[in-house]
Design a protein around this motif. Structure first.
Motif, mmCIF file in Angstrom:
data_model
loop_
_atom_site.group_PDB
_atom_site.id
_atom_site.type_symbol
_atom_site.label_atom_id
_atom_site.label_comp_id
_atom_site.label_asym_id
_atom_site.label_seq_id
_atom_site.Cartn_x
_atom_site.Cartn_y
_atom_site.Cartn_z
ATOM 1 N N SER A 4 15.987 94.483 51.727
ATOM 2 C CA SER A 4 17.346 95.022 51.699
ATOM 3 C C SER A 4 18.274 93.975 51.086
ATOM 4 O O SER A 4 18.076 92.766 51.273
ATOM 5 N N LYS A 9 20.080 99.787 46.400
ATOM 6 C CA LYS A 9 20.314 101.060 47.090
ATOM 7 C C LYS A 9 19.112 101.441 47.953
ATOM 8 O O LYS A 9 19.257 101.982 49.028
ATOM 9 N N ASP A 10 17.915 101.160 47.458
ATOM 10 C CA ASP A 10 16.687 101.502 48.169
ATOM 11 C C ASP A 10 15.544 100.698 47.573
ATOM 12 O O ASP A 10 15.653 100.169 46.459
ATOM 13 N N THR A 31 18.814 100.289 42.129
ATOM 14 C CA THR A 31 20.088 99.585 42.164
ATOM 15 C C THR A 31 21.185 100.398 41.497
ATOM 16 O O THR A 31 20.903 101.261 40.670
ATOM 17 N N GLY A 32 22.413 100.120 41.843
ATOM 18 C CA GLY A 32 23.557 100.774 41.216
ATOM 19 C C GLY A 32 24.053 100.019 39.997
ATOM 20 O O GLY A 32 24.971 100.458 39.314
ATOM 21 N N ASP A 71 17.751 101.750 37.637
ATOM 22 C CA ASP A 71 19.077 102.237 37.974
ATOM 23 C C ASP A 71 18.983 103.707 38.342
ATOM 24 O O ASP A 71 17.952 104.335 38.169
ATOM 25 N N ARG A 72 20.046 104.239 38.903
ATOM 26 C CA ARG A 72 20.009 105.575 39.493
ATOM 27 C C ARG A 72 19.790 106.672 38.457
ATOM 28 O O ARG A 72 20.332 106.620 37.358
#
Length: 91
Positions: A4, A9-10, A31-32, A71-72
């Protein structure tokens, strides 16, 4: 204990197959941060901080031999390719 970090993000440990047929255990981190170097939200220093934290985690846990930053998915809209950064663990 799972990985974490404020910039992550996860995360999830996955098993991938190498071209020679051998398995490799990889830590996938969502990650963002924009990983596209031409992106408006790209931050090289943030990526390096997150990468250093992941390397430290992998050195302590031994959970995986490498990691991949992603990335997302909503940020991929309109992109002809997926953006990700694959990095092996350095000893």
């Amino acid at each position: 204990m799972p990985f974490s970090h404020p910039l992550a993000k996860d995360s999830k440990v996955i098993v991938t197959m190498r071209p020679n047929g051998r398995q490799r255990v990889v830590l996938a981190v969502l990650t963002g941060i924009d990983l596209d170097r031409k992106g408006r939200r790209h931050s090289r220093s943030a990526i390096e901080k997150l990468s250093a934290a992941i390397r430290g985690y992998l050195a302590e846990s031994g959970e995986a031999s490498a990691f991949v930053l992603m990335d997302r998915a909503p940020e991929w809209k309109g992109q002809g390719r997926r953006r990700f950064s694959f990095r092996g663990r350095r000893s």
